[in-house]
Write a protein that holds these residues in place. Structure first.
Motif, PDB file in Angstrom:
ATOM      1  N   LEU A   1       0.842  -1.188   0.000  1.00 60.07           N
ATOM      2  CA  LEU A   1       0.000   0.000   0.000  1.00 60.07           C
ATOM      3  C   LEU A   1       0.885   1.249   0.000  1.00 60.07           C
ATOM      4  O   LEU A   1       1.648   1.462   0.933  1.00 60.07           O
ATOM      5  N   PRO A   2       0.813   2.078  -1.043  1.00 64.71           N
ATOM      6  CA  PRO A   2       1.709   3.240  -1.136  1.00 64.71           C
ATOM      7  C   PRO A   2       1.276   4.359  -0.202  1.00 64.71           C
ATOM      8  O   PRO A   2       0.925   5.453  -0.622  1.00 64.71           O
ATOM      9  N   ILE A   3       1.326   4.076   1.103  1.00 67.84           N
ATOM     10  CA  ILE A   3       0.792   5.000   2.093  1.00 67.84           C
ATOM     11  C   ILE A   3       1.463   6.370   2.028  1.00 67.84           C
ATOM     12  O   ILE A   3       0.808   7.401   2.023  1.00 67.84           O
ATOM     13  N   ARG A   4       2.765   6.375   1.971  1.00 75.82           N
ATOM     14  CA  ARG A   4       3.481   7.652   2.038  1.00 75.82           C
ATOM     15  C   ARG A   4       3.250   8.528   0.819  1.00 75.82           C
ATOM     16  O   ARG A   4       3.489   9.727   0.865  1.00 75.82           O
ATOM     17  N   SER A   5       2.821   7.934  -0.287  1.00 72.34           N
ATOM     18  CA  SER A   5       2.594   8.730  -1.491  1.00 72.34           C
ATOM     19  C   SER A   5       1.157   9.210  -1.619  1.00 72.34           C
ATOM     20  O   SER A   5       0.880  10.105  -2.419  1.00 72.34           O
ATOM     21  N   ILE A   6       0.218   8.641  -0.843  1.00 67.59           N
ATOM     22  CA  ILE A   6      -1.188   9.031  -1.009  1.00 67.59           C
ATOM     23  C   ILE A   6      -1.799   9.664   0.227  1.00 67.59           C
ATOM     24  O   ILE A   6      -2.862  10.260   0.142  1.00 67.59           O
ATOM     25  N   LEU A   7      -1.127   9.559   1.378  1.00 61.40           N
ATOM     26  CA  LEU A   7      -1.694  10.099   2.604  1.00 61.40           C
ATOM     27  C   LEU A   7      -0.728  11.082   3.250  1.00 61.40           C
ATOM     28  O   LEU A   7       0.479  10.928   3.143  1.00 61.40           O
ATOM     29  N   PRO A   8      -1.270  12.101   3.937  1.00 57.58           N
ATOM     30  CA  PRO A   8      -0.392  13.023   4.666  1.00 57.58           C
ATOM     31  C   PRO A   8       0.188  12.336   5.891  1.00 57.58           C
ATOM     32  O   PRO A   8      -0.353  11.345   6.385  1.00 57.58           O
TER      33      PRO A   8
END
Length: 271
Positions: free
Chosen positions: A147-154
Motif C-alpha cells: 500500500l503506497p501510504i506515504r505517497s497518497i496520505l499526509p
C-alpha cells in the motif's frame, strides 16, 4: 406426447438490472489488509501532564484517539504544536518522535515512565487536574509495503470530529473505546479486526474530504472514470493498451480521457 413446457422467469426478474462488479487496485489492497501484533493502551492524564514518544520502530502504524478532553501534540523539529480535542484521530506511519501535553509549560517525561504506571491496559498519570482520556493503538500490517501510504496520505493523517465523519466510521471508534475499556472474550481478535476497519474508514474519510489533493493516485482512484481505466491496466498489465482502448474502459472520449489523466496524474496514460 405433449411438448415440453419451458418455464419462463417472471418479467420482474428478467428485467432486473444487473449490478456491476467493480473494484479498483486500492480497494483490492485495502481488502487484503491483515493486522498483526496489535497493541492497545489507554491513558487517563490529569493536568499538568506531558510525555515524549520516541516514534515507531520498524514498519508499524500508530494511531492516537482523543476519547475526551484536550491536548497539544508536537512533532520533533516542528515549531508549532497541534491542538487536539475530544473525537480527534491521528494515524502515523513514520518514526518521527513527538510529544503530547496539556500545556506548553507542562513537564515532559519519557513515555517509558508513563508505561510503568500501566495497570490492566490503563495508565493514570498527572497532577490531579482536569482529565484527558487518550487511546493509543499500535500494529503491524501485512500489506504496508504494497500500500503506497506515504505517497497518497499526509503524515500524519489527521481527522477531526468536526469533519463529516460517517456514522459507520464513528461506530468503529466507539466499539474500540468500549472493547478496550471492558475487554471480553477474544478481545485481541476483535481489536485487530476493528483496526483493519478503522484504517479503511480513515482513508475513505480523507479521500472524500476537502483536504484530499486533487491530483495524484488517490485522486485518480477516487475518480469514477479514471479508476475504471486504472483497474483495467492493473488487471491486464500485459495487454497492449492504447489511449483509445483505455478511454473506452473509462467511458470517456479519447481527448477528454487523455486530458483528465494527464491533469490528475501528471503523466500520460501510456507513460
Amino acid at each position: 406426447m405433449k411438448p415440453a413446457v419451458t418455464a419462463k422467469r417472471p418479467k420482474e426478474m428478467t428485467d432486473r438490472p444487473q449490478v456491476e462488479s467493480f473494484t479498483n487496485p486500492l480497494s483490492e489492497v485495502l481488502g487484503s489488509i491483515r493486522i498483526e501484533k496489535a497493541e492497545c493502551t489507554r491513558l487517563e492524564a490529569t493536568s499538568p501532564w506531558g510525555f515524549r514518544c520516541p516514534g515507531l520502530k520498524g514498519k508499524r502504524v500508530l494511531f492516537v484517539f482523543v476519547v475526551g478532553g484536550s491536548a497539544f501534540l508536537k512533532f520533533e523539529g516542528e515549531p508549532e504544536a497541534t491542538p487536539l480535542s475530544g473525537g480527534d484521530l491521528l494515524i502515523m506511519f513514520d518514526d518521527q518522535p513527538f510529544s503530547m501535553a496539556d500545556h506548553s509549560c507542562s513537564r515532559i517525561v519519557d513515555s517509558s515512565e508513563v508505561r510503568k504506571l500501566m495497570v490492566n491496559g490503563v495508565a493514570r498519570y498527572g497532577g490531579g487536574g482536569p482529565v484527558t482520556k487518550l487511546m493509543f493503538g499500535k500494529f503491524s500490517m501485512n500489506t504496508l509495503e504494497a500500500l503506497p501510504i506515504r505517497s497518497i496520505l499526509p503524515q500524519p493523517l489527521y481527522l477531526s470530529l468536526s469533519q463529516d465523519r460517517s456514522h459507520a466510521f464513528q461506530s468503529i471508534l466507539d466499539l474500540l473505546v468500549t472493547e478496550t475499556a471492558r475487554p471480553g472474550m477474544a478481545s485481541s481478535f476483535m481489536i485487530s479486526r476493528l483496526y483493519e476497519s478503522l484504517l479503511v474508514y480513515a482513508i475513505r474519510a480523507y479521500a472524500s474530504s476537502t483536504a484530499a489533493p486533487q491530483s495524484g493516485w488517490l485522486a485518480a482512484i477516487s475518480d469514477n472514470h479514471l479508476s475504471r481505466a486504472i483497474q483495467a491496466m492493473y488487471s491486464g498489465i500485459r495487454k497492449n493498451w492504447s489511449v483509445e482502448s483505455l478511454a473506452r474502459e473509462a467511458r470517456m472520449s479519447r481527448s477528454a480521457f487523455a486530458s483528465r489523466f494527464k491533469r490528475v496524474l501528471g503523466k500520460t496514460p501510456l507513460a
